[in-house]
Design a protein around this motif. Structure first.
Motif, PDB file in Angstrom:
ATOM      1  N   PRO A   1       0.162  -0.211  -6.222  1.00 48.76           N
ATOM      2  CA  PRO A   1      -0.440   1.086  -6.562  1.00 48.76           C
ATOM      3  C   PRO A   1       0.579   2.062  -7.130  1.00 48.76           C
ATOM      4  O   PRO A   1       1.746   2.055  -6.732  1.00 48.76           O
ATOM      5  CB  PRO A   1      -0.986   1.586  -5.215  1.00 48.76           C
ATOM      6  CG  PRO A   1      -1.094   0.369  -4.351  1.00 48.76           C
ATOM      7  CD  PRO A   1       0.014  -0.531  -4.789  1.00 48.76           C
TER       8      PRO A   1
ATOM      9  N   THR B   1      -6.372   0.713  -5.559  1.00 49.97           N
ATOM     10  CA  THR B   1      -6.067   0.360  -4.178  1.00 49.97           C
ATOM     11  C   THR B   1      -5.248  -0.929  -4.106  1.00 49.97           C
ATOM     12  O   THR B   1      -5.105  -1.642  -5.103  1.00 49.97           O
ATOM     13  CB  THR B   1      -7.378   0.163  -3.406  1.00 49.97           C
ATOM     14  OG1 THR B   1      -8.039  -1.015  -3.909  1.00 49.97           O
ATOM     15  CG2 THR B   1      -8.304   1.370  -3.556  1.00 49.97           C
TER      16      THR B   1
ATOM     17  N   MET C   1      -5.789   2.730   3.375  1.00 47.86           N
ATOM     18  CA  MET C   1      -6.918   2.653   2.445  1.00 47.86           C
ATOM     19  C   MET C   1      -7.876   1.543   2.839  1.00 47.86           C
ATOM     20  O   MET C   1      -9.033   1.535   2.428  1.00 47.86           O
ATOM     21  CB  MET C   1      -6.391   2.436   1.026  1.00 47.86           C
ATOM     22  CG  MET C   1      -7.461   2.408  -0.047  1.00 47.86           C
ATOM     23  SD  MET C   1      -8.450   3.918  -0.130  1.00 47.86           S
ATOM     24  CE  MET C   1      -7.201   5.110  -0.623  1.00 47.86           C
TER      25      MET C   1
ATOM     26  N   GLN D   1      -1.106   4.346  -0.950  1.00 47.51           N
ATOM     27  CA  GLN D   1      -2.495   4.057  -0.581  1.00 47.51           C
ATOM     28  C   GLN D   1      -2.577   3.600   0.879  1.00 47.51           C
ATOM     29  O   GLN D   1      -3.430   2.782   1.234  1.00 47.51           O
ATOM     30  CB  GLN D   1      -3.050   2.967  -1.495  1.00 47.51           C
ATOM     31  CG  GLN D   1      -3.112   3.336  -2.963  1.00 47.51           C
ATOM     32  CD  GLN D   1      -4.317   4.212  -3.268  1.00 47.51           C
ATOM     33  OE1 GLN D   1      -5.322   4.171  -2.578  1.00 47.51           O
ATOM     34  NE2 GLN D   1      -4.210   5.014  -4.307  1.00 47.51           N
TER      35      GLN D   1
ATOM     36  N   ASP E   1       0.825  -1.213   0.000  1.00 46.58           N
ATOM     37  CA  ASP E   1       0.000   0.000   0.000  1.00 46.58           C
ATOM     38  C   ASP E   1       0.857   1.261   0.000  1.00 46.58           C
ATOM     39  O   ASP E   1       0.336   2.374  -0.104  1.00 46.58           O
ATOM     40  CB  ASP E   1      -0.985   0.013   1.182  1.00 46.58           C
ATOM     41  CG  ASP E   1      -0.310   0.236   2.531  1.00 46.58           C
ATOM     42  OD1 ASP E   1       0.939   0.237   2.594  1.00 46.58           O
ATOM     43  OD2 ASP E   1      -1.038   0.397   3.533  1.00 46.58           O
TER      44      ASP E   1
END
Length: 243
Positions: A34, A69, A41, A38, A8
């Motif tokens: 990503p 995401t 998220m 993120q 992420d």
């Protein structure tokens, strides 16, 4: 063995390259992550916009960046690899994912998305920061944990947190602490008011939890479940009213 890696923190995070370097000792690696950070998220998916899947060079690894995401990345990664993936690894996240962070962590969401698609998922996190991305003491424990966990297919969803100066690995349960969520106001350089949501634990760390283990210098390994049912309360409710 086919190993899909997501995160992420974004495809250019040093943590994802460190994880890929270790994972490549166990099988064929592909990175799908990503295109921008993120973090926090959670398990959001992009239901109302199209996604792109663009090839990007990350070290010596085949990699793709997605405008979505962490959960989106796993879905597209599995789709483009013909659903023939043995395990999804997520991380190495810059910052721990302990206790209640399991609810909003994008790192864990990628691992959970793998399990929803019938594949194993293992999330990796560490207190290492973006300013000091030294994974030299982290990578040996990533390798050691994979040597232990990969031969155990019944362990489908795992959360692993590795402190910077780790001792040994330790099984731990999830720490569930209450927080006094606060909204803190501030002003931007133009004088406009903005807000930060902050949380402060209101209870002490319980022994044998993931948070306790990391505080003691252990590598914390926690098996997780996608079933959110409170079975104890469900059984009590059935005893009161048989529905």
């Amino acid at each position: 063995m086919r190993i899909l890696i997501a995160n992420d923190d974004g495809i250019y995070s040093p943590g994802i390259l460190a994880l890929a370097e270790v994972a490549s000792q166990f099988g064929e690696v592909r990175i799908v992550a990503p295109d921008v950070e993120q973090s926090s998220m959670g398990h959001a998916i992009s239901a109302h916009k199209p996604l792109t899947y663009k090839q990007t060079k990350i070290g010596e690894f085949e990699a793709y960046r997605v405008n979505g995401t962490p959960a989106d990345c796993v879905a597209l990664g599995l789709f483009h690899w013909d659903q023939q993936v043995d395990v999804v690894l997520s991380g190495i996240n810059l910052g721990t994912n302990l206790g209640n962070s399991a609810w909003h962590s994008g790192t864990l969401a990628a691992a959970k998305q793998a399990v929803l698609f019938g594949t194993r998922g293992i999330a990796y996190s560490t207190p290492v920061t973006r300013d000091q991305p030294d994974f030299s003491t982290i990578k040996p424990f990533v390798k050691q944990s994979l040597e232990m966990l990969l031969p155990q297919p019944e362990l489908s969803l795992l959360n692993v947190n590795i402190p910077v100066q780790a001792k040994v690995m330790r099984w731990a349960r999830q720490s569930v602490r209450h927080y006094d969520g606060k909204v803190v106001t501030g002003k931007d350089p133009y004088g406009r008011e903005h807000y930060w949501f902050t949380v402060v634990p209101v209870e002490e760390t319980e022994e044998d939890t993931d948070r306790w283990a990391v505080e003691q210098g252990y590598v914390s390994i926690t098996p997780l479940s996608l079933d959110l049912t409170n079975h104890e309360e469900l059984n009590r409710a059935r005893e009161r009213v048989n529905l």
